[in-house]
Design an enzyme around this catalytic site. Structure first.
Site, PDB file in Angstrom:
ATOM      1  N   GLY A   1       0.891  -1.246   0.118  1.00  0.00           N
ATOM      2  CA  GLY A   1      -0.078   0.079  -0.073  1.00  0.00           C
ATOM      3  C   GLY A   1       0.865   1.269  -0.029  1.00  0.00           C
ATOM      4  N   THR A   2       1.966   1.202  -0.565  1.00  0.00           N
ATOM      5  CA  THR A   2       2.920   2.437  -0.476  1.00  0.00           C
ATOM      6  C   THR A   2       2.346   3.457  -1.541  1.00  0.00           C
ATOM      7  OG1 THR A   2       4.202   1.585  -2.070  1.00  0.00           O
ATOM      8  CG2 THR A   2       4.998   1.337   0.049  1.00  0.00           C
ATOM      9  N   ASN A   3       1.570   3.023  -2.706  1.00  0.00           N
ATOM     10  CA  ASN A   3       1.101   3.830  -3.532  1.00  0.00           C
ATOM     11  C   ASN A   3      -0.198   4.544  -2.636  1.00  0.00           C
ATOM     12  OD1 ASN A   3       2.448   4.119  -6.387  1.00  0.00           O
ATOM     13  ND2 ASN A   3       2.598   1.907  -5.492  1.00  0.00           N
TER      14      ASN A   3
ATOM     15  N   MET B   1      -3.338  -6.697  -7.666  1.00  0.00           N
ATOM     16  CA  MET B   1      -2.809  -7.897  -8.374  1.00  0.00           C
ATOM     17  C   MET B   1      -3.854  -8.939  -9.054  1.00  0.00           C
ATOM     18  SD  MET B   1       0.230  -7.178  -8.283  1.00  0.00           S
ATOM     19  CE  MET B   1       1.153  -8.390  -8.616  1.00  0.00           C
TER      20      MET B   1
ATOM     21  N   LEU C   1      -9.168  -8.099 -13.802  1.00  0.00           N
ATOM     22  CA  LEU C   1     -10.602  -7.682 -13.908  1.00  0.00           C
ATOM     23  C   LEU C   1     -11.172  -8.036 -15.275  1.00  0.00           C
ATOM     24  CD1 LEU C   1      -9.513  -4.012 -12.718  1.00  0.00           C
ATOM     25  CD2 LEU C   1     -10.782  -5.814 -11.370  1.00  0.00           C
TER      26      LEU C   1
ATOM     27  N   ASN D   1      -4.057   2.980 -13.373  1.00  0.00           N
ATOM     28  CA  ASN D   1      -3.303   1.865 -12.905  1.00  0.00           C
ATOM     29  C   ASN D   1      -1.841   2.469 -12.683  1.00  0.00           C
ATOM     30  OD1 ASN D   1      -2.385  -0.649 -12.074  1.00  0.00           O
ATOM     31  ND2 ASN D   1      -1.351  -0.809 -14.064  1.00  0.00           N
TER      32      ASN D   1
ATOM     33  N   HIS E   1       2.094   1.590 -13.484  1.00  0.00           N
ATOM     34  CA  HIS E   1       2.895   0.360 -13.668  1.00  0.00           C
ATOM     35  C   HIS E   1       4.272   0.806 -13.623  1.00  0.00           C
ATOM     36  CE1 HIS E   1       4.261  -3.356 -15.705  1.00  0.00           C
ATOM     37  NE2 HIS E   1       4.802  -2.658 -16.369  1.00  0.00           N
TER      38      HIS E   1
HETATM   39  C1  GRF Z   1       4.755  -2.528  -6.534  1.00  0.00           C
HETATM   40  O1  GRF Z   1       5.545  -3.562  -7.409  1.00  0.00           O
HETATM   41  C2  GRF Z   1       4.663  -1.373  -7.290  1.00  0.00           C
HETATM   42  O2  GRF Z   1       5.680  -1.136  -8.186  1.00  0.00           O
HETATM   43  C3  GRF Z   1       3.356  -1.729  -8.104  1.00  0.00           C
HETATM   44  O3  GRF Z   1       2.676  -2.349  -7.344  1.00  0.00           O
HETATM   45  C4  GRF Z   1       3.570  -3.138  -6.228  1.00  0.00           C
HETATM   46  C5  GRF Z   1       3.069  -2.834  -4.895  1.00  0.00           C
HETATM   47  O4  GRF Z   1       2.913  -1.665  -4.704  1.00  0.00           O
HETATM   48  N1  GRF Z   1       2.785  -0.614  -8.537  1.00  0.00           N
HETATM   49  P1  GRF Z   1       2.197  -1.034  -3.265  1.00  0.00           P
HETATM   50  O5  GRF Z   1       3.587  -0.607  -2.168  1.00  0.00           O
HETATM   51  O6  GRF Z   1       1.258  -2.107  -2.497  1.00  0.00           O
HETATM   52  O7  GRF Z   1       1.541   0.294  -3.632  1.00  0.00           O
END
Ligand code: GRF
Length: 207
Positions: A12-14, A91, A94, A108, A110
């Site tokens: 979930g960093t994004n 992941m 859909l 999305n 990428h």
């Molecule tokens: C990472 O590989 C990122 O590059 C891709 O999704 C994966 C998990 O990202 N977008 P997040 O930390 O769960 O957002």
């Protein structure tokens, strides 16, 4: 306010980058109305809860078939009044029906410069492993609309990131996240929420 639903599966960093940009006021015309995780153990769910954001786990294998899972996703998304669906490390595939129902309303992130290192099988660390194997000197990230072709929808924003000589896939992934993903995904949401982009065919234009 643009109501966004963020779909997650992992760390979930994004999602965190979106939350931070909303809380700082940089994104002032959008709000996260729900987070949907495909994985009950995703740390992304913790991040949502810490920020008092509605968070649910909807898992494919809790449904008799894929259609039932997609219906459950649609029901939740529609019940929350979601106007923009954001895939942030999501992941699960859909369905074509789903991406057509929400045409040009799903984006999305990428972790490569589409059309390089994308498509089926290119996700997570695998992308960066392929980048290092190929020996390219520049990689980056792409924010794009989602259609029924994996990583095939109209491109909104891209940001380049240097590949360094001693990079491992993990080091490169972190740099791409920090320098590109966590910047262009919130930026894409900001532009859409402010009505600053239009899509015609496979072309995205700034207005
Ligand atoms: C990472 O590989 C990122 O590059 C891709 O999704 C994966 C998990 O990202 N977008 P997040 O930390 O769960 O957002």
């Amino acid at each position: 306010m643009l109501k966004i639903g963020v779909l997650v599966s992992g760390g979930g960093t994004n999602l965190q980058a979106i939350i931070d940009n909303i809380e700082s006021g940089y994104i002032s015309k959008a709000e996260i109305v729900t987070v949907i995780s495909s994985n009950p153990n995703a740390y992304a769910l913790e991040r949502a809860k810490k920020h008092n954001i509605n968070a649910v786990c909807i898992r494919k294998h809790d449904y008799a078939d894929f259609d039932g899972y997609m219906k459950a996703m649609e029901n939740h998304i529609d019940s929350c009044g979601v106007e923009l669906i954001v895939l942030a490390g999501f992941m699960t595939v859909l369905s074509k029906e789903f991406t057509e129902k929400y045409k040009n309303k799903i984006i999305n992130i990428h972790p490569a410069l589409i059309p390089s290192f994308c498509g089926d099988g290119f996700y997570g660390l695998k992308v960066h492993e392929a980048v290092l194997k190929k020996g390219v000197k520049i990689t980056g990230a792409t924010a794009h609309f989602v259609n029924d072709e994996t990583d095939g929808g109209p491109i909104i924003l891209q940001k380049a990131v240097a590949v360094e000589d001693n990079d491992t896939p993990e080091i490169l992934q972190k740099r791409v996240m920090e320098q590109a993903e966590w910047k262009i995904l919130p930026e894409a949401i900001k532009l859409i929420s402010e009505g600053k982009i239009t899509v015609s065919g496979n072309k995205v234009r700034r207005i």
